[in-house]
Design an enzyme around this catalytic site. Structure first.
Site, PDB file in Angstrom:
ATOM      1  N   SER A  73       0.738  -1.261  -0.069  1.00 27.86           N
ATOM      2  CA  SER A  73       0.014  -0.168   0.139  1.00 27.86           C
ATOM      3  C   SER A  73       0.868   1.408  -0.032  1.00 27.86           C
ATOM      4  CB  SER A  73      -0.949  -0.002   1.390  1.00 27.86           C
ATOM      5  OG  SER A  73      -2.082  -0.792   1.038  1.00 27.86           O
ATOM      6  N   VAL A 265       1.172  -3.744   4.071  1.00 27.65           N
ATOM      7  CA  VAL A 265       1.122  -5.168   4.771  1.00 27.65           C
ATOM      8  C   VAL A 265       2.449  -5.967   4.354  1.00 27.65           C
ATOM      9  CG1 VAL A 265      -1.238  -4.928   5.082  1.00 27.65           C
ATOM     10  CG2 VAL A 265      -0.318  -5.931   2.992  1.00 27.65           C
TER      11      VAL A 265
END
Length: 312
Positions: A73, A265
């Site tokens: 992300s 993540v």
């Protein structure tokens, strides 16, 4: 968030990074690796790396700073930058600027707001931004993908983790559901498959902490000789990183660290000390919000030691 540009004591920074690395090495609670993406779940969670690129061109590193990891992300920061360069404030007609209050991969909030994601750092927001990037393909002298952008910023070849790319390309059903929801409400111009491929590709880009810190330099000061519009874009991206960059842990992160930052993540976090430094940390063990546990602790300690919180 006023821009600061002061001389950094290199020896003090080196001592601070060395101290942080040492402290991370004795912590016994590492968090849990992401288990919703195949290829990440088996990574050793006690790994830790840090790199700090300073405004005067310096670089201080420690730990596993040269170990590549999928940025996931964090790529959303660079995608948003490209979209803002190409479309300016029109971006906000399709994506909001508010924290979501829901998990980054929630479809509930997207339905509630009729296909307009709350911000560009949750998955549906990033998918809409990638849809915008497909519309700049005909523009000249404009980076068309996050990978192109990063190669130019870092000055090195950028690689994609093929294992992560293949696994997410063959799965990713929740992301496809959100893309279809955006399409249903008229907020996706291209076909879902056409959008998902570059989205998955940018998430699977593998960088080291050193490379990620170099990539974030433009957010530190808007560039070596920043134009007014570049500085404005950097300030806007930083503001969203501060309020929305750590999923549902953004408020706690701002309280503890006090720096604009974006996590992934894969265990990485890119943090910006405006006018001072671009900081990248990596440790794959995640907390309950999906943010690197050791990475957050390291940034908290570094910001406190160096006095880098944007809140003084």
């Amino acid at each position: 968030m006023a821009k600061r540009s002061v001389k950094i004591d290199t020896k003090e920074l080196e001592a601070a990074v060395e101290e942080v690395v040492g402290r991370m090495g004795v912590i016994e609670r590492f968090g849990k690796a992401a288990d919703h993406i195949e290829g990440l779940a088996d990574i050793e969670t006690d790994r830790f790396g840090i790199a700090v690129a300073t405004h005067d061109g310096g670089m201080v590193m420690g730990g596993d700073a040269e170990t590549p990891f999928p940025i996931q992300s964090i790529s959303k920061v660079f995608a948003l930058t490209l979209a803002l360069r190409a479309f300016g404030d029109d971006v906000w007609k399709r994506v909001g600027r508010e924290p979501s209050g829901d998990p980054f991969n929630s479809i509930v909030d997207l339905e509630r707001h009729k296909g307009k994601p709350r911000n560009p750092f949750i998955n549906p927001g990033a998918i809409v931004v990638v849809d915008m990037l497909l519309d700049i393909a005909a523009k000249d002298e404009t980076h068309k993908t996050v990978r192109d952008f990063l190669a130019a910023e870092i000055g090195e070849e950028i690689k994609v983790d093929r294992t992560i790319f293949d696994k997410e390309s063959s799965g990713g059903f929740n992301n496809r559901a959100m893309a279809n929801m955006c399409k249903f409400f008229g907020n996706l111009n291209h076909e879902v498959d056409a959008v998902m491929k570059p989205y998955v590709s940018q998430c699977a880009i593998a960088l080291t902490c050193r490379q990620l810190a170099l990539a974030g330099r433009y957010l530190m000061d808007g560039g070596e000789k920043p134009l007014e519009d570049e500085s404005v874009r950097a300030r806007r991206v930083n503001s969203l990183m501060l309020t929305c960059g750590q999923y549902d842990g953004s408020g706690d992160f701002a309280f503890r660290v006090g720096l604009p930052a974006k996590s992934g993540v894969g265990g990485g976090i890119l943090a910006i000390a405006p006018g001072l430094a671009s900081i990248a940390v990596w440790s794959p063990g995640l907390d309950e919000n999906g943010n690197s546990l050791l990475g957050t602790l390291a940034l908290e300690q570094l910001a406190e030691r160096m006095g880098w919180s944007v809140f003084g």
